[in-house]
Design an enzyme around this catalytic site. Structure first.
Site, PDB file in Angstrom:
ATOM      1  N   PRO A  56       0.838  -1.212   0.000  1.00 46.34           N
ATOM      2  CA  PRO A  56       0.000   0.000   0.000  1.00 46.34           C
ATOM      3  C   PRO A  56       0.864   1.250   0.000  1.00 46.34           C
ATOM      4  O   PRO A  56       0.993   1.929   1.000  1.00 46.34           O
ATOM      5  CB  PRO A  56      -0.809  -0.140   1.293  1.00 46.34           C
ATOM      6  CG  PRO A  56       0.037  -0.969   2.205  1.00 46.34           C
ATOM      7  CD  PRO A  56       0.896  -1.844   1.328  1.00 46.34           C
ATOM      8  N   CYS A  57       1.452   1.554  -1.132  1.00 46.22           N
ATOM      9  CA  CYS A  57       2.359   2.695  -1.209  1.00 46.22           C
ATOM     10  C   CYS A  57       1.617   3.989  -0.894  1.00 46.22           C
ATOM     11  O   CYS A  57       2.234   4.985  -0.568  1.00 46.22           O
ATOM     12  CB  CYS A  57       2.988   2.746  -2.597  1.00 46.22           C
ATOM     13  SG  CYS A  57       1.869   2.303  -3.921  1.00 46.22           S
ATOM     14  N   HIS A  58       0.305   3.969  -0.967  1.00 47.89           N
ATOM     15  CA  HIS A  58      -0.448   5.192  -0.669  1.00 47.89           C
ATOM     16  C   HIS A  58      -0.398   5.502   0.829  1.00 47.89           C
ATOM     17  O   HIS A  58      -0.738   6.568   1.271  1.00 47.89           O
ATOM     18  CB  HIS A  58      -1.883   5.033  -1.162  1.00 47.89           C
ATOM     19  CG  HIS A  58      -2.630   3.921  -0.525  1.00 47.89           C
ATOM     20  ND1 HIS A  58      -2.654   2.641  -1.052  1.00 47.89           N
ATOM     21  CD2 HIS A  58      -3.355   3.886   0.607  1.00 47.89           C
ATOM     22  CE1 HIS A  58      -3.393   1.894  -0.256  1.00 47.89           C
ATOM     23  NE2 HIS A  58      -3.827   2.608   0.760  1.00 47.89           N
TER      24      HIS A  58
END
Length: 105
Positions: A56-58
């Site tokens: 989940p790079c966000h």
DNA sequence: CCTATGACATTCG
DNA sequence: ACGAATGCCATAG
């Protein structure tokens, strides 16, 4: 490739970030034992497989709680939407409330 | 060898 | 509080 090891390590850290929680590039880099490579962590996120790969790079944002301008999913607007959907609270300044949602190992 | 670039971080004006 | 400048590390020209 040994270089990929750095990437894999970064993914491994980000993968441990629970929902409703955010972490910074410097924080992840620090967990890897190399706080100076914060930029590479960012590059790793850029090259990250996305949520499909469990990354989940966000949830990975700047140290001050701001998001990536222009290099995100479709703009920080979309990223803010996702984080809000996970339960992350935003400040009136448009930044994440690190005081409450900063992830701690 | 020196300069330029990059999903960052920190400090100064 | 915000913007600009500098620092770090690695790769490329």
């Amino acid at each position: 490739m040994a270089d990929d090891g750095f990437f894999q390590r970064a993914y491994d850290i980000v993968r441990q970030v629970p929902e409703g929680r955010v972490t910074t590039y410097g924080q992840v880099a620090r967990m890897m034992g190399e706080p100076r490579k914060a930029r590479y962590v960012g590059f790793a996120m850029h090259s990250s497989p996305g949520m499909k790969g469990g990354v989940p790079c966000h949830r990975v944002i700047f140290a001050d709680g701001s998001l990536a301008p222009g290099f995100a999913f479709g703009g920080p607007e979309e990223q803010r939407r996702m984080l809000e959907a996970e339960g992350v609270g935003f400040l009136p300044s448009g930044k994440v409330d690190m005081s409450r949602f900063s992830w701690e190992a």
